[in-house]
Design an enzyme around this catalytic site. Structure first.
Site, mmCIF file in Angstrom:
data_model
loop_
_atom_site.group_PDB
_atom_site.id
_atom_site.type_symbol
_atom_site.label_atom_id
_atom_site.label_comp_id
_atom_site.label_asym_id
_atom_site.label_seq_id
_atom_site.Cartn_x
_atom_site.Cartn_y
_atom_site.Cartn_z
ATOM 1 N N ASP A 93 0.865 -1.179 0.000
ATOM 2 C CA ASP A 93 0.000 0.000 0.000
ATOM 3 C C ASP A 93 0.901 1.229 0.000
ATOM 4 O O ASP A 93 2.047 1.180 0.472
ATOM 5 C CB ASP A 93 -0.927 -0.021 1.227
ATOM 6 C CG ASP A 93 -2.121 0.920 1.059
ATOM 7 O OD1 ASP A 93 -2.152 1.710 0.087
ATOM 8 O OD2 ASP A 93 -3.022 0.880 1.921
ATOM 9 N N ASP A 128 -3.833 7.457 -3.532
ATOM 10 C CA ASP A 128 -5.237 7.847 -3.656
ATOM 11 C C ASP A 128 -5.645 8.625 -2.414
ATOM 12 O O ASP A 128 -4.914 8.655 -1.425
ATOM 13 C CB ASP A 128 -6.122 6.600 -3.812
ATOM 14 C CG ASP A 128 -5.931 5.609 -2.674
ATOM 15 O OD1 ASP A 128 -4.765 5.389 -2.263
ATOM 16 O OD2 ASP A 128 -6.930 5.058 -2.165
ATOM 17 N N ALA A 196 -11.639 3.179 1.287
ATOM 18 C CA ALA A 196 -12.308 3.954 2.340
ATOM 19 C C ALA A 196 -13.625 3.342 2.806
ATOM 20 O O ALA A 196 -14.584 4.056 3.102
ATOM 21 C CB ALA A 196 -12.505 5.409 1.890
ATOM 22 N N CYS A 279 -14.480 -23.313 18.679
ATOM 23 C CA CYS A 279 -13.612 -23.554 17.527
ATOM 24 C C CYS A 279 -12.655 -24.692 17.873
ATOM 25 O O CYS A 279 -12.320 -24.888 19.039
ATOM 26 C CB CYS A 279 -12.843 -22.252 17.256
ATOM 27 S SG CYS A 279 -11.519 -22.384 16.065
ATOM 28 N N CYS A 281 -9.628 -25.114 16.073
ATOM 29 C CA CYS A 281 -8.352 -24.874 15.403
ATOM 30 C C CYS A 281 -7.222 -25.320 16.343
ATOM 31 O O CYS A 281 -7.473 -25.621 17.505
ATOM 32 C CB CYS A 281 -8.233 -23.395 15.017
ATOM 33 S SG CYS A 281 -7.751 -22.303 16.379
ATOM 34 N N CYS A 284 -7.396 -23.356 19.706
ATOM 35 C CA CYS A 284 -8.557 -23.565 20.568
ATOM 36 C C CYS A 284 -8.724 -25.032 20.972
ATOM 37 O O CYS A 284 -9.278 -25.325 22.036
ATOM 38 C CB CYS A 284 -9.826 -23.082 19.866
ATOM 39 S SG CYS A 284 -9.727 -21.356 19.377
HETATM 40 N N1 GUN Z 1 -6.445 0.883 3.179
HETATM 41 C C1 GUN Z 1 -7.755 0.866 3.575
HETATM 42 N N2 GUN Z 1 -8.486 1.705 2.821
HETATM 43 C C2 GUN Z 1 -7.646 2.263 1.913
HETATM 44 C C3 GUN Z 1 -7.821 3.204 0.853
HETATM 45 O O1 GUN Z 1 -8.921 3.705 0.584
HETATM 46 N N3 GUN Z 1 -6.705 3.523 0.111
HETATM 47 C C4 GUN Z 1 -5.485 2.964 0.378
HETATM 48 N N4 GUN Z 1 -4.457 3.309 -0.377
HETATM 49 N N5 GUN Z 1 -5.291 2.085 1.380
HETATM 50 C C5 GUN Z 1 -6.371 1.747 2.138
HETATM 51 ZN ZN ZN Z 2 -9.704 -21.334 17.125
#
Ligand code: GUN
Ligand code: ZN
EC number: 2.4.2.48
Length: 499
Positions: A93, A128, A196, A279, A281, A284
């Site tokens: 990201d 963004d 978002a 659970c 797993c 757990c």
């Molecule tokens: N991580 C969670 N939401 C967003 C987003 O809208 N844009 C970016 N770049 N990373 C995110």
């Molecule tokens: Zn578990």
């Protein structure tokens, strides 16, 4: 088809697909969940994620790496894969969230993508602007223009084999989301994150999340691989997959673990409030909640994070099997029963039954009607569309129960809530092979009555007779006046009933 994405099996708008990631020299099966790795704080070592959880792709934050000198040097020097000890695919990201929330650092898309490329990322992200929900339209539009410029900047860069994300923004304005998505799909970028939505999910606004994703999907169409940014809670994965999302990222597994929170497919529990684990797993299965509470903080967090990931990947496998078996919407419906906010989300999903219907396969396993909401499923919608096109003989009997053998009519069609009438020839084909409850409800009866209305309207020359059991008055009201409604007994007198 987009170059790097291929969809194989489908159910509703959900699909099992293959995303080809050239720089990692591998193909990832979708829906896929990418654990979020905080490079400053590895809750679970990435190598263990691959070996023990089968993780093929993860996501980390290039901005945090770039702003932390030691990490930056190491990443530039040996590469991201070596630094994290992970040889699968890595998405990075850009840090848009951090940049927009609490940073006075200015980073351009060109700079951060070049950095992502330099550290060996397999899928990079431009800068963004994650416009929050409910802002003014003016703000949403002007920030969207900035995001679109970032996509254009990214498109102009030479990143050889690295794939690029094209985030879709637009706040809570469905038309802006749809336009943003149409625009993103017109670029030659590769993966399409819907951005978002975290604030919507944090405040349990799953109906608004559904509206947002449905709008973006209308713009993107079926060919684009779609990432739901910041979504990874197991309770909402089936819903998001049914809408057509392919990639998810989970920071929740680690963040929640730090707060002593235990993820389940029906919501989040506090470890402190559990007497038993629901659970089996590896975490757990071997201990009780009390045992886990007795561990030191760090161990407890790691073990909780492991459970959280196990339950999340288990759900993802269940979802994929449901797509294969053709009962994804039944799974979404079960999840809707787990939490009121998910029920809102499911109902919002069914508001878009037309949109789902366009991609839903014509034939699948058995349709199970398990709630009043089943009456709004895309399969019911499709059957009603078909009723518009079916022609009928002069005298037609529509009947809910056994079909009598009588020559008072030219043909006898069954009526099955929630679908409505259908000719014998369709009886053995999906979805009319549905298993429906014997005790039909108002919604199913009303939907069946709509089916009758549609058929009657399409065939003005036919004389219709209808016999049904005690339908709800709201359903009876929908039967057109020109249909002669008769009690079952009247029909049975003229012949013997068969199944
Ligand atoms: N991580 C969670 N939401 C967003 C987003 O809208 N844009 C970016 N770049 N990373 C995110
Ligand atoms: Zn578990």
């Amino acid at each position: 088809m987009r170059d790097h994405f291929e969809s194989r099996d489908a159910d509703a708008a959900g699909r099992i697909g293959r995303l080809e990631i050239p720089r990692a020299d591998r193909t990832v099966e979708t829906p896929a969940l990418m654990p979020v790795i905080n490079p400053n704080r590895l809750t679970i070592e990435p190598a263990r994620l691959a070996a023990e959880f089968g993780v093929e792709i993860l996501i980390t934050n290039a901005y945090i790496i770039r702003e932390t000198e030691s990490l930056r040097e190491q990443a530039l020097d040996e590469g991201l894969h070596e630094m994290l000890g992970f040889d699968g695919a890595i998405m990075t990201d850009s840090g848009s969230f951090q940049l927009s929330e609490y940073s006075d650092v200015e980073v351009t898309t060109a700079e951060i993508i070049e950095f992502q490329h330099a550290i060996g990322s397999d899928i990079g992200t431009p800068v963004d602007i994650p416009t929050p929900p409910d802002v003014s339209r003016e703000q949403a539009e002007s920030e969207l223009a900035t995001t679109q410029q970032a996509l254009a900047d990214a498109e102009g860069l030479d990143v050889d084999e690295m794939l690029l994300n094209a985030p879709v923004q637009g706040s809570t304005y469905p038309d802006l989301r749809e336009d943003a998505a149409t625009h993103a799909a017109e670029t030659d970028l590769d993966v399409f994150p819907i951005g978002a939505v975290v604030p919507l999910m944090n405040s349990y606004r799953y109906d608004d999340m559904v509206e947002t994703v449905a709008a973006a999907k209308r713009g993107l169409g079926a060919d684009c691989p779609v990432h739901l940014f910041g979504a990874g809670h197991p309770m909402m994965l089936a819903l998001a997959v049914a809408l057509g999302c392919d990639l998810f990222d989970s920071a929740a597994y680690a963040l929640y673990a730090r707060g002593g929170r235990y993820l389940t497919v029906a919501g989040t529990q506090q470890l402190d409030e559990l007497d038993y684990f629901p659970c089996s797993c590896p975490i757990c299965g071997e201990r009780t909640p009390a045992d886990l509470r007795n561990e030191d903080d760090e161990t407890q967090t790691r073990l909780l994070a492991e459970h959280n990931l196990h339950v999340t990947f288990e759900e993802l496998r269940r979802i994929k099997q449901a797509i294969r078996s053709g009962n994804l919407l039944e799974l979404v419906e079960r999840r809707a029963r787990g939490h009121p906010a998910m029920y809102d989300g499911y109902r919002a999903l069914l508001d878009h039954a037309d949109q789902l219907e366009a991609e839903d396969p014509v034939s699948k396993g058995t349709f199970f009607a398990t709630s009043a909401e089943s009456a709004r499923r895309p399969e019911v919608r499709r059957h009603h569309d078909r009723l518009n096109r079916l022609s009928t003989p002069d005298r037609l009997l529509l009947t809910e129960s056994g079909v009598p053998d009588t020559d008072a009519y030219d043909a006898v069609w069954r009526v099955k809530p929630p679908f409505g009438p259908f000719p014998r020839a369709l009886a053995e084909s999906y979805p009319l092979t549905a298993t429906v409850p014997d005790r039909t409800d108002r919604a199913a009866e009303c939907a069946a009555a709509e089916g009758v209305r549609t058929l009657v309207a399409a065939n003005p020359e036919t004389a219709f007779t209808l016999t049904v059991a005690a339908w709800h008055p709201d359903a009876k009201k929908r039967i057109p006046d020109r249909v002669s409604v008769e009690p079952l007994s009247a029909i049975h007198q003229s012949g013997s009933a068969e199944d």
